[in-house]
Design a protein around this motif. Structure first.
Motif, PDB file in Angstrom:
ATOM      1  N   ARG A 297       4.243 -11.621  16.927  1.00  0.00           N
ATOM      2  CA  ARG A 297       3.700 -12.551  15.954  1.00  0.00           C
ATOM      3  C   ARG A 297       4.769 -13.019  14.959  1.00  0.00           C
ATOM      4  O   ARG A 297       5.910 -12.556  14.970  1.00  0.00           O
ATOM      5  CB  ARG A 297       2.504 -11.910  15.228  1.00  0.00           C
ATOM      6  N   SER A 298       4.354 -13.903  14.091  1.00  0.00           N
ATOM      7  CA  SER A 298       5.266 -14.530  13.144  1.00  0.00           C
ATOM      8  C   SER A 298       5.992 -13.515  12.269  1.00  0.00           C
ATOM      9  O   SER A 298       5.397 -12.534  11.797  1.00  0.00           O
ATOM     10  CB  SER A 298       4.480 -15.495  12.248  1.00  0.00           C
ATOM     11  N   ALA A 299       7.266 -13.776  12.027  1.00  0.00           N
ATOM     12  CA  ALA A 299       8.054 -12.909  11.147  1.00  0.00           C
ATOM     13  C   ALA A 299       7.504 -12.909   9.731  1.00  0.00           C
ATOM     14  O   ALA A 299       7.620 -11.905   9.001  1.00  0.00           O
ATOM     15  CB  ALA A 299       9.512 -13.370  11.136  1.00  0.00           C
ATOM     16  N   ASP A 300       6.864 -13.993   9.312  1.00  0.00           N
ATOM     17  CA  ASP A 300       6.358 -14.075   7.946  1.00  0.00           C
ATOM     18  C   ASP A 300       5.224 -13.094   7.683  1.00  0.00           C
ATOM     19  O   ASP A 300       4.950 -12.766   6.525  1.00  0.00           O
ATOM     20  CB  ASP A 300       5.897 -15.501   7.635  1.00  0.00           C
ATOM     21  N   GLU A 301       4.539 -12.629   8.753  1.00  0.00           N
ATOM     22  CA  GLU A 301       3.509 -11.604   8.543  1.00  0.00           C
ATOM     23  C   GLU A 301       4.115 -10.331   7.984  1.00  0.00           C
ATOM     24  O   GLU A 301       3.446  -9.581   7.263  1.00  0.00           O
ATOM     25  CB  GLU A 301       2.788 -11.295   9.859  1.00  0.00           C
ATOM     26  N   LEU A 302       5.379 -10.067   8.298  1.00  0.00           N
ATOM     27  CA  LEU A 302       6.064  -8.875   7.814  1.00  0.00           C
ATOM     28  C   LEU A 302       6.809  -9.144   6.509  1.00  0.00           C
ATOM     29  O   LEU A 302       6.908  -8.271   5.652  1.00  0.00           O
ATOM     30  CB  LEU A 302       7.050  -8.384   8.877  1.00  0.00           C
ATOM     31  N   ARG A 303       7.308 -10.366   6.377  1.00  0.00           N
ATOM     32  CA  ARG A 303       8.105 -10.700   5.196  1.00  0.00           C
ATOM     33  C   ARG A 303       7.260 -11.017   3.971  1.00  0.00           C
ATOM     34  O   ARG A 303       7.757 -11.044   2.848  1.00  0.00           O
ATOM     35  CB  ARG A 303       9.020 -11.896   5.502  1.00  0.00           C
ATOM     36  N   THR A 304       5.971 -11.243   4.193  1.00  0.00           N
ATOM     37  CA  THR A 304       5.071 -11.535   3.073  1.00  0.00           C
ATOM     38  C   THR A 304       3.842 -10.640   3.146  1.00  0.00           C
ATOM     39  O   THR A 304       3.442 -10.192   4.216  1.00  0.00           O
ATOM     40  CB  THR A 304       4.607 -13.002   3.095  1.00  0.00           C
ATOM     41  N   ILE A 305       3.244 -10.387   2.008  1.00  0.00           N
ATOM     42  CA  ILE A 305       1.969  -9.666   1.935  1.00  0.00           C
ATOM     43  C   ILE A 305       1.019 -10.509   1.098  1.00  0.00           C
ATOM     44  O   ILE A 305       1.254 -10.719  -0.100  1.00  0.00           O
ATOM     45  CB  ILE A 305       2.132  -8.269   1.311  1.00  0.00           C
ATOM     46  N   PHE A 306      -0.010 -11.034   1.749  1.00  0.00           N
ATOM     47  CA  PHE A 306      -0.984 -11.905   1.097  1.00  0.00           C
ATOM     48  C   PHE A 306      -0.298 -13.017   0.314  1.00  0.00           C
ATOM     49  O   PHE A 306      -0.621 -13.300  -0.840  1.00  0.00           O
ATOM     50  CB  PHE A 306      -1.916 -11.095   0.198  1.00  0.00           C
ATOM     51  N   GLY A 307       0.685 -13.648   0.959  1.00  0.00           N
ATOM     52  CA  GLY A 307       1.353 -14.789   0.369  1.00  0.00           C
ATOM     53  C   GLY A 307       2.494 -14.467  -0.570  1.00  0.00           C
ATOM     54  O   GLY A 307       3.210 -15.366  -1.004  1.00  0.00           O
ATOM     55  N   THR A 308       2.672 -13.183  -0.879  1.00  0.00           N
ATOM     56  CA  THR A 308       3.761 -12.782  -1.764  1.00  0.00           C
ATOM     57  C   THR A 308       4.979 -12.386  -0.943  1.00  0.00           C
ATOM     58  O   THR A 308       4.893 -11.510  -0.075  1.00  0.00           O
ATOM     59  CB  THR A 308       3.339 -11.598  -2.652  1.00  0.00           C
ATOM     60  N   GLN A 309       6.111 -13.019  -1.207  1.00  0.00           N
ATOM     61  CA  GLN A 309       7.342 -12.735  -0.473  1.00  0.00           C
ATOM     62  C   GLN A 309       7.874 -11.359  -0.867  1.00  0.00           C
ATOM     63  O   GLN A 309       8.065 -11.066  -2.038  1.00  0.00           O
ATOM     64  CB  GLN A 309       8.399 -13.790  -0.795  1.00  0.00           C
ATOM     65  N   VAL A 310       8.069 -10.484   0.133  1.00  0.00           N
ATOM     66  CA  VAL A 310       8.589  -9.143  -0.135  1.00  0.00           C
ATOM     67  C   VAL A 310       9.953  -8.924   0.516  1.00  0.00           C
ATOM     68  O   VAL A 310      10.540  -7.856   0.389  1.00  0.00           O
ATOM     69  CB  VAL A 310       7.599  -8.053   0.333  1.00  0.00           C
ATOM     70  N   ALA A 311      10.442  -9.920   1.247  1.00  0.00           N
ATOM     71  CA  ALA A 311      11.778  -9.890   1.830  1.00  0.00           C
ATOM     72  C   ALA A 311      12.309 -11.317   1.819  1.00  0.00           C
ATOM     73  O   ALA A 311      11.540 -12.282   1.737  1.00  0.00           O
ATOM     74  CB  ALA A 311      11.746  -9.349   3.261  1.00  0.00           C
TER      75      ALA A 311
END
Length: 353
Positions: A297-311
């Protein structure tokens, strides 16, 4: 009971699971394209529920058809392809489309389109009602297996059970697969507490399973995925039970990423680890787990949590949605027909023939 999905007045209704537990939003649509998007984006998820929604999605596609009967075969083929492309791992989706194709194959030549569509709606509704009945059957078989395997422990106390992701009403439309077994075991006085792993990156265990358990007043404790081995070491987990998105002919099982790690930990601590899934989840055409298609799945599912960028957006990510647990780590597979233990290659084949 939680109302996860409905189909009334040519309208698909579903609880949008992306926003639970903070927001309960029930979506209604007559568009098969919107329904396909709901499957893709995990607004609806869980292998059995995906199968139910896939069947109704085909019906929505039929309802929007405005061509002639001669033109219909090409339209139907494209419709099925679009539904099947929405999620690659959950075999229940393909079970649902196979049911619809079977109706087409037997009725298209002799029936009018109106008659054909009516038969397909009956087939779609049967997928739904069958999944509800399957959950009830799995609950009975699962509790029987637990009583047998953990009889000595049950002589002195109730049990603590580990589960992963969400396998309840939100995943099935019925009481659940693994969570349905847990709910039944709780009702029969066998369960002290449910340990629900968070299930990163989309937190289905923390958001959805915890919400279901809280809704049904079943004691639970949410943990990070990486905590389970330590809890087993401390004697805080007596057994684990999870669902499945696809079971190979030899019993190897694909489930939400993190499932395999729990299984290895359970084996290291001599703790029973079970799979609960309807027979429709068994894919006898796949010899072993190495051949199960695993969704990335999309890398953004891991890089964000509920729309907040964590990486940072440039962080390299590998985001597999599922992993495969080899059959040697599985104590038993609970299905709607029976619970099987041991010789999966032989027993699973018997279940579907």
């Amino acid at each position: 009971m939680i109302d996860a999905v409905s189909f009334e007045n040519d309208t698909l209704g579903y609880l949008d699971q992306r926003f639970l537990p903070l927001k309960e939003e029930y979506i209604k649509t007559k568009s098969h394209l919107e329904a396909i998007e709901a499957i893709k984006t995990l607004a609806v998820r869980g292998a059995p529920l995906i199968g139910i929604v896939a069947g109704y999605t085909v019906i929505l596609g039929l309802n929007s058809y405005q061509g002639t009967k001669d033109e219909f075969p090409l339209y139907f083929e494209k419709l099925i392809q679009d539904v099947e492309a929405s999620r690659p791992t959950a075999v229940n989706l393909f079970f649902a489309t196979a049911c619809m194709k079977a109706v087409y194959d037997t009725s298209f030549t002799s029936d009018s389109l109106e008659e054909l569509f009516a038969k397909m709606l009956v087939a779609a509704r049967k997928i739904h009602t069958d999944e509800i009945a399957n959950c009830d059957a799995m609950a009975r078989h699962g509790v029987e297996l637990i009583r047998h395997d953990l009889a000595e422990t049950l002589k002195t106390r109730k049990l603590n059970v580990l589960t992963h992701c969400n396998t309840g009403t939100l995943a099935t439309g019925g009481s659940g697969t693994a969570l349905g077994v847990i709910k039944q075991a709780w009702q029969e006085g066998l369960i002290e507490k449910v340990i629900t792993a968070e299930s990163r990156p989309l937190l289905q265990g923390l958001r959805l399973t915890a919400w279901e358990l809280e809704t049904e007043n079943i004691p639970f404790l949410s943990i990070s995925d990486s905590s389970s081995a330590f809890l087993m070491q401390k004697g805080m987990i007596d057994f684990g039970i999870v669902g499945a998105d696809r079971i190979a002919a030899n019993g190897d099982t694909a489930n939400k990423i993190g499932t395999f790690a729990h299984a290895v930990s359970a084996a290291a601590h001599n703790i029973p680890y079970y799979i609960a899934a309807p027979v429709s989840t068994i894919d006898i055409t796949i010899e072993d787990g190495s051949h199960i298609p695993i969704e990335e799945r999309s890398a953004d599912e891991l890089r964000t949590i509920f729309g907040t960028q964590v990486a940072t957006p440039s962080t390299p990510v590998l985001n597999y949605a599922f992993d495969v647990t080899p059959n040697q780590y599985i104590r038993g597979i609970v299905t709607d027909k029976k619970a099987v233990v041991g010789n999966y290659a032989e027993d699973l084949k018997k279940l579907i023939t």
